[in-house]
Enzyme design. Structure first.
Site, PDB file in Angstrom:
ATOM      1  N   ASN A 144       0.818  -1.211   0.000  1.00  0.00           N
ATOM      2  CA  ASN A 144       0.000   0.000   0.000  1.00  0.00           C
ATOM      3  C   ASN A 144       0.849   1.258   0.000  1.00  0.00           C
ATOM      4  OD1 ASN A 144      -2.146  -1.694   0.054  1.00  0.00           O
ATOM      5  ND2 ASN A 144      -2.546  -1.487   2.239  1.00  0.00           N
ATOM      6  N   ASP A 160      -0.538   4.151   1.197  1.00  0.00           N
ATOM      7  CA  ASP A 160      -1.318   5.092   2.001  1.00  0.00           C
ATOM      8  C   ASP A 160      -0.639   5.530   3.301  1.00  0.00           C
ATOM      9  OD1 ASP A 160      -1.739   2.828   3.714  1.00  0.00           O
ATOM     10  OD2 ASP A 160      -3.515   2.270   2.576  1.00  0.00           O
ATOM     11  N   HIS A 217       5.766  -0.464  -2.738  1.00  0.00           N
ATOM     12  CA  HIS A 217       5.220   0.348  -3.836  1.00  0.00           C
ATOM     13  C   HIS A 217       5.307   1.841  -3.536  1.00  0.00           C
ATOM     14  CE1 HIS A 217       2.829  -3.384  -5.364  1.00  0.00           C
ATOM     15  NE2 HIS A 217       4.092  -3.414  -5.694  1.00  0.00           N
ATOM     16  N   CYS A 222      13.234  13.276  -5.411  1.00  0.00           N
ATOM     17  CA  CYS A 222      13.796  14.239  -6.357  1.00  0.00           C
ATOM     18  C   CYS A 222      14.154  13.535  -7.663  1.00  0.00           C
ATOM     19  CB  CYS A 222      15.035  14.896  -5.748  1.00  0.00           C
ATOM     20  SG  CYS A 222      15.850  16.008  -6.910  1.00  0.00           S
ATOM     21  N   CYS A 267      13.401  20.238  -4.510  1.00  0.00           N
ATOM     22  CA  CYS A 267      14.433  19.601  -3.685  1.00  0.00           C
ATOM     23  C   CYS A 267      15.496  20.626  -3.282  1.00  0.00           C
ATOM     24  CB  CYS A 267      15.077  18.469  -4.494  1.00  0.00           C
ATOM     25  SG  CYS A 267      16.347  17.570  -3.601  1.00  0.00           S
ATOM     26  N   GLY A 281      -5.357  -9.011   3.398  1.00  0.00           N
ATOM     27  CA  GLY A 281      -6.007  -8.245   2.339  1.00  0.00           C
ATOM     28  C   GLY A 281      -5.222  -8.051   1.065  1.00  0.00           C
ATOM     29  N   THR A 282      -4.679  -9.136   0.552  1.00  0.00           N
ATOM     30  CA  THR A 282      -4.033  -9.009  -0.763  1.00  0.00           C
ATOM     31  C   THR A 282      -4.451 -10.158  -1.668  1.00  0.00           C
ATOM     32  OG1 THR A 282      -1.931  -8.918  -1.969  1.00  0.00           O
ATOM     33  CG2 THR A 282      -1.894 -10.098   0.136  1.00  0.00           C
ATOM     34  N   PRO A 291     -11.758 -11.577   3.326  1.00  0.00           N
ATOM     35  CA  PRO A 291     -13.193 -11.872   3.455  1.00  0.00           C
ATOM     36  C   PRO A 291     -13.743 -12.616   2.241  1.00  0.00           C
ATOM     37  CG  PRO A 291     -12.879  -9.584   2.837  1.00  0.00           C
ATOM     38  CD  PRO A 291     -11.508 -10.166   3.023  1.00  0.00           C
ATOM     39  N   ASN A 292     -12.961 -12.669   1.184  1.00  0.00           N
ATOM     40  CA  ASN A 292     -13.476 -13.278  -0.046  1.00  0.00           C
ATOM     41  C   ASN A 292     -12.859 -14.651  -0.297  1.00  0.00           C
ATOM     42  OD1 ASN A 292     -15.159 -11.031  -0.609  1.00  0.00           O
ATOM     43  ND2 ASN A 292     -13.325  -9.898  -1.166  1.00  0.00           N
TER      44      ASN A 292
HETATM   45  P1  NAD Z   1      -6.105  -6.062  -4.713  1.00  0.00           P
HETATM   46  O1  NAD Z   1      -7.078  -4.953  -4.916  1.00  0.00           O
HETATM   47  O2  NAD Z   1      -5.624  -6.814  -5.892  1.00  0.00           O
HETATM   48  O3  NAD Z   1      -6.739  -7.137  -3.703  1.00  0.00           O
HETATM   49  C1  NAD Z   1      -7.310  -6.745  -2.493  1.00  0.00           C
HETATM   50  C2  NAD Z   1      -7.632  -7.982  -1.688  1.00  0.00           C
HETATM   51  O4  NAD Z   1      -8.187  -7.531  -0.461  1.00  0.00           O
HETATM   52  C3  NAD Z   1      -8.650  -8.909  -2.348  1.00  0.00           C
HETATM   53  O5  NAD Z   1      -8.179 -10.235  -2.269  1.00  0.00           O
HETATM   54  C4  NAD Z   1      -9.911  -8.701  -1.493  1.00  0.00           C
HETATM   55  O6  NAD Z   1     -10.677  -9.895  -1.398  1.00  0.00           O
HETATM   56  C5  NAD Z   1      -9.324  -8.309  -0.157  1.00  0.00           C
HETATM   57  N1  NAD Z   1     -10.206  -7.491   0.657  1.00  0.00           N
HETATM   58  C6  NAD Z   1     -11.228  -6.669   0.290  1.00  0.00           C
HETATM   59  N2  NAD Z   1     -11.771  -6.096   1.362  1.00  0.00           N
HETATM   60  C7  NAD Z   1     -11.068  -6.514   2.448  1.00  0.00           C
HETATM   61  C8  NAD Z   1     -11.152  -6.274   3.845  1.00  0.00           C
HETATM   62  N3  NAD Z   1     -12.060  -5.458   4.359  1.00  0.00           N
HETATM   63  N4  NAD Z   1     -10.267  -6.901   4.648  1.00  0.00           N
HETATM   64  C9  NAD Z   1      -9.326  -7.748   4.157  1.00  0.00           C
HETATM   65  N5  NAD Z   1      -9.223  -8.024   2.840  1.00  0.00           N
HETATM   66  C10 NAD Z   1     -10.072  -7.409   2.001  1.00  0.00           C
HETATM   67  O7  NAD Z   1      -4.907  -5.428  -3.871  1.00  0.00           O
HETATM   68  P2  NAD Z   1      -3.387  -5.843  -3.720  1.00  0.00           P
HETATM   69  O8  NAD Z   1      -3.265  -7.305  -3.608  1.00  0.00           O
HETATM   70  O9  NAD Z   1      -2.816  -4.979  -2.668  1.00  0.00           O
HETATM   71  O10 NAD Z   1      -2.698  -5.480  -5.108  1.00  0.00           O
HETATM   72  C11 NAD Z   1      -3.084  -4.384  -5.871  1.00  0.00           C
HETATM   73  C12 NAD Z   1      -2.157  -3.169  -5.890  1.00  0.00           C
HETATM   74  O11 NAD Z   1      -2.983  -2.053  -5.611  1.00  0.00           O
HETATM   75  C13 NAD Z   1      -1.073  -3.103  -4.906  1.00  0.00           C
HETATM   76  O12 NAD Z   1       0.070  -2.941  -5.655  1.00  0.00           O
HETATM   77  C14 NAD Z   1      -1.303  -1.791  -4.118  1.00  0.00           C
HETATM   78  O13 NAD Z   1      -0.124  -1.011  -4.203  1.00  0.00           O
HETATM   79  C15 NAD Z   1      -2.326  -1.042  -4.900  1.00  0.00           C
HETATM   80  N6  NAD Z   1      -3.375  -0.353  -4.118  1.00  0.00           N
HETATM   81  C16 NAD Z   1      -3.052   0.247  -2.940  1.00  0.00           C
HETATM   82  C17 NAD Z   1      -4.051   0.856  -2.180  1.00  0.00           C
HETATM   83  C18 NAD Z   1      -3.660   1.528  -0.883  1.00  0.00           C
HETATM   84  O14 NAD Z   1      -2.559   2.075  -0.774  1.00  0.00           O
HETATM   85  N7  NAD Z   1      -4.514   1.489   0.137  1.00  0.00           N
HETATM   86  C19 NAD Z   1      -5.373   0.836  -2.614  1.00  0.00           C
HETATM   87  C20 NAD Z   1      -5.663   0.224  -3.851  1.00  0.00           C
HETATM   88  C21 NAD Z   1      -4.640  -0.386  -4.601  1.00  0.00           C
END
Ligand code: NAD
Length: 275
Positions: A105, A107, A122, A130, A170, A207-208, A234-235
């Site tokens: 993430n 964030d 990421h 810079c 910078c 959550g990935t 959750p999925n």
């Molecule tokens: P993804 O969107 O591919 O997958 C998200 C996963 O989280 C899914 O498997 C889904 O079932 C699960 N999920 C959904 N709701 C959830 C919850 N409440 N609790 C736990 N799991 C939950 O995301 P990814 O695998 O991180 O890969 C996608 C890319 O997207 C990453 O490279 C990331 O950098 C980027 N991304 C980042 C953010 C952020 O910074 N918050 C947001 C969106 C995408």
């Protein structure tokens, strides 16, 4: 034994657990994942904005689309706060169970929740870089979002050149950019991530979907080195037979219950036997 108890048992005995997180851990902080309906990627095509060349091309052809994308992104991120899952991961670090967090993430919420050793493969929206000397520097959250809004709401109109004005120049005089990894760019600190993954005894996966490489290879590194894998989603389960314990629940709900169980397990372990 249910999945929570099994996971708690594993975590309570862990010496160097590592958390590996993706967009799902921040879903309950109001940041949509890639796949959530209504999320950013449901409204915008990655081919139009996901890479630097595509972004610049679209900025020429359709500046309003870029303005809208930036406005949506800023609005979502500025409202976000660490949720219970981020907080529990930070707590597990304080308890000496988790030694590092590898996150995909951008964030900054793990750091904001108090995790100390966070590898952001990421990059981070809350960091600048810079383009001339490659120096990385922190961005102050409130200032960043305030300046972004001023630029996006400017009635004299939007142009991509103005985006550069949000970030400071910078100290070397170079132009800077947000330190986030766009599609096609190199990931950050991936060797550090693989190293901590290969040294951990437990990997807590939150959550990935595990489809974005090379980051998604981290659980495999941990598995190869003999670590136990706990996966929260959750999925669906995304790491197949490598996962030892699968908790099918949202990150907040799962981590809240898991923390209670870990604390209880540790308390039981320190009780003197009756006698
Ligand atoms: P993804 O969107 O591919 O997958 C998200 C996963 O989280 C899914 O498997 C889904 O079932 C699960 N999920 C959904 N709701 C959830 C919850 N409440 N609790 C736990 N799991 C939950 O995301 P990814 O695998 O991180 O890969 C996608 C890319 O997207 C990453 O490279 C990331 O950098 C980027 N991304 C980042 C953010 C952020 O910074 N918050 C947001 C969106 C995408």
């Amino acid at each position: 034994m249910d999945a929570y108890q099994e996971a708690a048992e594993i975590l309570a005995h862990a010496k160097r657990a590592v958390a590996f997180s993706g967009a799902g851990v921040s879903a309950e902080s109001g940041i949509p994942t890639f796949r959530d309906p209504g999320g950013i990627w449901d409204k915008f095509e990655p081919e139009e904005i996901g890479t630097v060349p595509a972004l610049l091309r679209t900025a020429q052809d359709n500046p309003e689309l870029i303005r809208q994308f930036l406005l949506d992104t800023v609005t979502v991120f500025e409202r976000s706060e660490p949720n219970r899952a981020h907080q529990c991961v930070a707590r597990l670090e304080k308890m000496g169970i988790v030694v590092a967090v590898i996150t995909q993430n951008i964030d900054g919420l793990h750091i904001e929740a108090g995790s100390q050793n966070v590898i952001e493969v990421h990059g981070s929206l809350l960091r600048g870089r810079c383009l001339a000397c490659d120096r990385q520097f922190p961005l102050q959250r409130d200032t960043l979002f305030k300046r972004a809004h001023e630029m996006l709401d400017d009635e004299s109109g939007f142009s991509i050149d103005k985006v550069a004005l949000i970030l400071p120049t910078c100290s070397c005089g170079g132009v800077t950019r947000p330190d986030v990894v766009m599609f096609g760019e190199s990931v950050q600190r991936i060797q550090d991530a693989f190293q901590v993954a290969a040294l951990c005894d437990v990997m807590l996966i939150l959550g990935t979907s595990g489809v974005v490489y090379p980051a998604a290879a981290c659980p495999g590194e941990a598995y190869k080195a003999g670590a136990k894998l706990i996966e929260i989603n959750p999925n669906e389960k995304c790491f197949g037979t490598m996962t030892n314990v699968f908790i099918k629940a949202s990150a907040e709900r799962a981590m809240r219950t898991l923390m209670e169980r870990v604390k209880n397990r540790i308390a039981e372990g320190t009780k003197k036997p009756n006698g």
